[in-house]
Design a protein around this motif. Structure first.
Motif, PDB file in Angstrom:
ATOM      1  N   GLU A 148      63.148   6.057  28.548  1.00 32.09           N
ATOM      2  CA  GLU A 148      64.461   6.406  29.074  1.00 32.09           C
ATOM      3  C   GLU A 148      65.578   5.754  28.253  1.00 32.09           C
ATOM      4  N   LYS A 149      66.585   6.538  27.930  1.00 32.51           N
ATOM      5  CA  LYS A 149      67.708   6.032  27.131  1.00 32.51           C
ATOM      6  C   LYS A 149      68.555   5.023  27.897  1.00 32.51           C
ATOM      7  N   TRP A 182      69.008   1.131  26.935  1.00 28.96           N
ATOM      8  CA  TRP A 182      70.018   0.551  26.036  1.00 28.96           C
ATOM      9  C   TRP A 182      71.219   0.024  26.821  1.00 28.96           C
TER      10      TRP A 182
END
Length: 478
Positions: free
Chosen positions: A33-34, A37
């Motif tokens: 999953e982004k 970040w």
């Protein structure tokens, strides 16, 4: 006021928050999953800020009651403000007030939610949401005392200010050892529940989040129907562990220390068990005679009583549909709460016991005017200072409740919704009745009402006085 110690410890709290934010990063990495970040960026920013604030050790390490209350209140406010950023930054909750509401609800182990669709959220966001329960259950400052070798005297004031209940003391001579022991018991109970949930067929991610929510008596589910969709065995396991996490942790220490007689002499635990059993019997009978199946009624009654009494907030059924008697009994249980020294909220069974015994003494004193009666717990007289503190707690609690109810009533959602919304937030429960029932949420309230309930959740978790001292001008005078 020892401002240097306050600054230094707040800095460490922020750095610990940064460390905790790494865990959802790992979950995001596992599931690709982004959002990871964003969690990582928040963790780095918090680490830098915390290091900057705590860069210089204080020359005076003494922490007294006043500093203890202020440090705890500030820590929880700052922890919540930082913890809300990932919810807002990931877009999971577009409004920062809503994100703060969800975060405070998580850390205070309330479980009241503004989310209408939970299952579509990223796993990392769901993990952070449930993990906040586990962090807040035992307390971030208790965790800090357990892992960091803070020097200086009177650190017991930090533990007393953060731990729920009218009286908190050391289980063992060294405070750091007490904090470690509390987290050891907390971790072991969480792990046992996690393994049992896995054994009876719950997926790993669901098991971790459910164990976090149960241990912290928080109640954030990762399914839209809370716990209703899981099998009966899983629901019964959660019922048992909600009850266990509502028990005073001193009881477990005495069991570990093989002081069986002292453990089962704990009057509060006996009252807690009796209230639980009596409530389950009454609600089961009421729902069954209203047309329900006996075994389903028993299962749902035991789960709901355990959930409400320990202020967890999980649900297997919509008790909005139950007979009036059962709903009223659940509302009354919301006020009582769990044991002191547990992860549960509410007024606490120990305080309820003190109020009942004081009332009994007043009646007896009126009958036998020349006699002298004292309030006794487990055969020992209760000090006047504890009674005075318990009475002050109740008076301030009622005042805060009344003011909060008046403000929230401007949203005009009806008496039952408004009354149980404040009841559920100040007692750190989560679900109330009508619009805020177990299948409802708090998204419909105005930002003003949400801010009031945010304050109520913090007030309820920190037992009023830390938050009260934080906004009292005399606290900050030299």
């Amino acid at each position: 006021m020892n401002y240097q110690s306050i600054r230094y410890i707040i800095g460490w709290v922020i750095m610990i928050t940064a460390g905790l934010l790494v865990f959802p990063c790992i979950v995001a990495l596992i599931y690709g999953e982004k959002e990871g970040w964003i969690f990582l960026s928040c963790a780095v920013a918090a680490a830098i800020l915390g290091k900057f604030i705590s860069f210089k050790k204080p020359q005076n390490n003494q922490i007294y009651a006043k500093e203890g209350f202020v440090i705890v209140a500030l820590s929880w406010v700052i922890l919540s403000i930082i913890g809300a950023v990932p919810f807002y930054a990931t877009g999971a909750i577009p409004s920062y007030v809503d994100a703060l509401f969800e975060t405070v609800s998580g850390f205070t182990t309330t479980g009241a939610s503004i989310l209408t669709e939970i299952e579509s959220l990223p796993k990392s966001v769901l993990f952070w949401r449930s993990f906040s329960h586990w962090i807040g259950g035992m307390g971030v400052l208790v965790f800090m005392l357990a892992i960091l070798p803070f020097s200086g005297g009177h650190n017991i004031h930090l533990m007393r200010a953060e731990s729920p209940g009218p009286s908190v003391g050391k289980l063992v001579p060294r405070l750091r050892s007490t904090a470690k022991l509390l987290y050891y018991m907390y971790f072991i109970l969480t792990l046992i529940e996690l393994l049992l949930l896995l054994l009876f067929g719950m997926p790993l991610f669901d098991s971790v989040c459910t164990a976090f929510g149960t241990a912290g008596t928080g109640g954030f589910g990762i399914k839209n129907d809370s716990m209703a969709g899981y099998n009966v065995c899983i629901q019964n396991i959660v019922t048992i562990f909600m009850f266990l996490f509502g028990v005073n942790f001193t009881f477990y220490y005495l069991i570990i220390a093989k002081k069986w007689r002292d453990a089962f002499k704990m009057e509060e635990v006996r009252w807690y068990t009796a209230i639980f059993a009596g409530s389950v019997i009454l609600i089961t009978a009421n729902v069954f005679f209203a047309g329900g199946d006996f075994f389903v009624s028993l299962k749902d009654a035991a789960f709901s009583v355990s959930s409400i009494m320990t202020t967890t907030g999980f649900a297997t059924t919509d008790f909005n549909l139950w007979p009036t008697f059962s709903k009223i009994l659940l509302v009354l249980l919301m006020f009582g709460g769990a044991c002191a020294g547990s992860t549960g909220g509410g007024i606490k069974i120990s305080r309820i016991m003190l109020y009942i015994k004081q009332a009994k003494n007043e009646i007896m004193q009126s009958i036998h005017t020349r006699s002298i009666y004292s309030v006794r717990m487990e055969g020992k007289p209760v000090r006047g200072k504890i009674l005075q503190s318990a009475n002050a707690f109740l008076i301030i609690y009622i005042l805060i409740f009344a003011v909060s109810l008046v403000i929230v009533s401007f949203d005009d959602f009806g008496f039952t919704t408004s009354f149980t919304a404040i009841t559920a937030t100040i007692n750190n429960i989560g679900p109330g009745l009508d619009m805020v029932g177990p299948m409802g949420n708090y998204v419909q309230f105005s930002d003003l009402s949400k801010i009031v309930m945010i304050i109520d959740m913090l007030v309820g978790r920190l037992e009023i006085f830390p938050m009260l001292l934080l906004v009292t001008p005399a606290t900050w005078k030299k």
